[in-house]
Enzyme design. Structure first.
Site, PDB file in Angstrom:
ATOM      1  N   CYS A 207      -1.764 -19.093 -11.256  1.00 61.24           N
ATOM      2  CA  CYS A 207      -2.748 -19.996 -10.665  1.00 61.24           C
ATOM      3  C   CYS A 207      -3.492 -19.305  -9.528  1.00 61.24           C
ATOM      4  O   CYS A 207      -2.982 -18.353  -8.928  1.00 61.24           O
ATOM      5  CB  CYS A 207      -2.066 -21.267 -10.163  1.00 61.24           C
ATOM      6  SG  CYS A 207      -0.705 -20.954  -9.013  1.00 61.24           S
ATOM      7  N   PRO A 208      -4.691 -19.770  -9.183  1.00 63.35           N
ATOM      8  CA  PRO A 208      -5.405 -19.194  -8.042  1.00 63.35           C
ATOM      9  C   PRO A 208      -4.731 -19.582  -6.728  1.00 63.35           C
ATOM     10  O   PRO A 208      -3.962 -20.554  -6.668  1.00 63.35           O
ATOM     11  CB  PRO A 208      -6.803 -19.816  -8.149  1.00 63.35           C
ATOM     12  CG  PRO A 208      -6.594 -21.084  -8.914  1.00 63.35           C
ATOM     13  CD  PRO A 208      -5.463 -20.820  -9.864  1.00 63.35           C
ATOM     14  N   ARG A 236      -0.853 -14.028  -6.925  1.00 57.74           N
ATOM     15  CA  ARG A 236      -1.139 -13.811  -5.511  1.00 57.74           C
ATOM     16  C   ARG A 236       0.155 -13.957  -4.726  1.00 57.74           C
ATOM     17  O   ARG A 236       0.923 -14.892  -4.952  1.00 57.74           O
ATOM     18  CB  ARG A 236      -2.182 -14.813  -4.999  1.00 57.74           C
ATOM     19  CG  ARG A 236      -3.577 -14.658  -5.608  1.00 57.74           C
ATOM     20  CD  ARG A 236      -4.268 -13.400  -5.087  1.00 57.74           C
ATOM     21  NE  ARG A 236      -5.627 -13.261  -5.605  1.00 57.74           N
ATOM     22  CZ  ARG A 236      -5.955 -12.570  -6.682  1.00 57.74           C
ATOM     23  NH1 ARG A 236      -4.996 -11.972  -7.402  1.00 57.74           N
ATOM     24  NH2 ARG A 236      -7.209 -12.480  -7.074  1.00 57.74           N
ATOM     25  N   ASP A 260       4.702  -8.356  -8.586  1.00 54.03           N
ATOM     26  CA  ASP A 260       3.711  -7.290  -8.480  1.00 54.03           C
ATOM     27  C   ASP A 260       2.804  -7.488  -7.266  1.00 54.03           C
ATOM     28  O   ASP A 260       1.955  -6.643  -6.990  1.00 54.03           O
ATOM     29  CB  ASP A 260       2.864  -7.219  -9.757  1.00 54.03           C
ATOM     30  CG  ASP A 260       1.970  -5.985  -9.788  1.00 54.03           C
ATOM     31  OD1 ASP A 260       2.515  -4.864  -9.702  1.00 54.03           O
ATOM     32  OD2 ASP A 260       0.728  -6.136  -9.874  1.00 54.03           O
ATOM     33  N   GLU A 265      -0.094  -6.737   1.925  1.00 55.20           N
ATOM     34  CA  GLU A 265      -0.066  -5.506   1.142  1.00 55.20           C
ATOM     35  C   GLU A 265      -0.830  -4.394   1.850  1.00 55.20           C
ATOM     36  O   GLU A 265      -2.008  -4.607   2.200  1.00 55.20           O
ATOM     37  CB  GLU A 265      -0.663  -5.758  -0.251  1.00 55.20           C
ATOM     38  CG  GLU A 265       0.137  -6.751  -1.060  1.00 55.20           C
ATOM     39  CD  GLU A 265      -0.520  -7.160  -2.365  1.00 55.20           C
ATOM     40  OE1 GLU A 265       0.166  -7.762  -3.213  1.00 55.20           O
ATOM     41  OE2 GLU A 265      -1.735  -6.886  -2.545  1.00 55.20           O
ATOM     42  N   HIS A 284       1.552  -3.780  -6.786  1.00 54.05           N
ATOM     43  CA  HIS A 284       0.257  -4.378  -7.148  1.00 54.05           C
ATOM     44  C   HIS A 284      -0.501  -3.474  -8.136  1.00 54.05           C
ATOM     45  O   HIS A 284      -1.655  -3.098  -7.897  1.00 54.05           O
ATOM     46  CB  HIS A 284      -0.586  -4.635  -5.899  1.00 54.05           C
ATOM     47  CG  HIS A 284      -1.639  -5.699  -6.138  1.00 54.05           C
ATOM     48  ND1 HIS A 284      -2.087  -6.540  -5.146  1.00 54.05           N
ATOM     49  CD2 HIS A 284      -2.333  -6.057  -7.250  1.00 54.05           C
ATOM     50  CE1 HIS A 284      -3.007  -7.354  -5.625  1.00 54.05           C
ATOM     51  NE2 HIS A 284      -3.172  -7.075  -6.918  1.00 54.05           N
TER      52      HIS A 284
END
Length: 318
Positions: A207-208, A236, A260, A265, A284
């Site tokens: 999901c966003p 995210r 990930d 980050e 990532h």
């Protein structure tokens, strides 16, 4: 026309080519741009390309020639969209370029946890198989995926592709999605969020990140999960309360996590997930396959050429 790439290294660390972009105008390509360097690097640019370099209203006010911002990613929260709209600056993103690569990473994590591939390979290198009394050995559960319930939160491009892979493995697919039952394939069962956390063996986040989804995975929902369940996040980092997840892993509330993305980050050295039990973290890279980055570069060029032709596509600042 002056074109500036503020942080080109992640998309093209040297294995791809900027020639087609450089043919469009005077082009400056920076591997990285620190916050204090944004205005210096961007001076005189009509077109700015950014991946993770933040562009604020103050930056836009100080760059009168700026007409176009191209985000070299799908998410565009690094740009002040309201400020861009006020100034009539076009902002484009790169949609759906990494769908297959990200879905592939979801299953790389799932399969690593289910089969403990990394662990057993490391044990073989240590000589443990050579010293074994039997023809084989294993010291973790080996989990077959057929029949397991995969809960997907967010059924956009990547979530849907992940669902298709899961169906191929013979898994039962459940989804928390705004899509209606009529929009779902018959193999996908729609679920409410808490029901999904309670029933599914594996949960994958697609999901966003919004105000309503920030820390969607919290201590309360982790307690709903099966002790044998594991959590996958290629979406995210802030979708997860990281301390709560670390506690759940260390306490055996859930079995494992494959991540990930993290909330910051690169992560701080004291991020609790870095040392949490059964927590497998990749840096990532789900989006970063060569094929996905090649698509990113081609869509970036198509976006710019459409803008130059007066036919803007993928505009997120409408």
């Amino acid at each position: 026309m002056r074109i500036v790439v503020l942080d080109g290294y992640p998309a093209n660390p040297g294995d791809l080519c900027w020639d087609e972009l450089q043919a469009l105008g005077e082009c400056s390509i920076y591997d990285r741009t620190a916050p204090a360097e944004v205005l210096e690097h961007s001076a005189g640019a009509e077109i700015l390309l950014t991946n993770k370099t933040v562009l604020t209203a103050e930056h836009m006010a100080a760059l009168p020639e700026l007409k176009y911002i191209g985000v070299l990613a799908t998410g565009y929260n690094v740009v002040d969209i309201d400020a861009a709209k006020e100034r009539g600056i076009v902002v484009t993103n790169i949609p759906a370029y990494s769908t297959d690569s990200v879905a592939q990473m979801v299953f790389a994590h799932i399969l690593n946890i289910a089969q403990q591939v990394q662990h057993h390979s490391e044990e073989v290198r240590k000589g443990r198989w050579s010293a074994s009394k039997d023809f084989c050995f294993w010291d973790t559960p080996l989990i077959e995926l057929r029949g397991k319930k995969l809960g997907i939160i967010g059924l956009g491009h990547t979530g849907f592709t992940t669902a298709r892979i899961a169906i191929g493995f013979g898994m039962q697919v459940c989804a928390y999605t705004s899509k209606t039952n009529f929009q779902l394939p018959p193999e996908v069962r729609k679920m409410e969020l808490d029901e999904l956390f309670r029933e599914c063996d594996i949960i994958s986040l697609h999901c966003p990140l919004t105000d309503s989804t920030r820390e969607l995975v919290n201590a309360e929902r982790l307690k709903m999960m099966k002790p044998t369940a594991f959590l996958i996040n290629t979406g995210r980092g802030p979708l997860i309360d990281e301390q709560a997840l670390a506690d759940a892993l260390n306490n055996g509330t859930i079995y494992a996590a494959g991540l990930d993305v993290l909330s910051q980050e690169p992560p701080r050295a004291d991020n609790p997930l870095l040392t949490a039990r059964n927590c497998y973290i990749t840096p990532h890279i789900a989006w970063a396959s060569t094929a996905a980055r090649e698509r990113l570069m081609q869509i970036m060029l198509a976006n710019i050429k459409a803008y130059l032709d007066g036919k803007v596509i993928n505009n997120v600042a409408k």
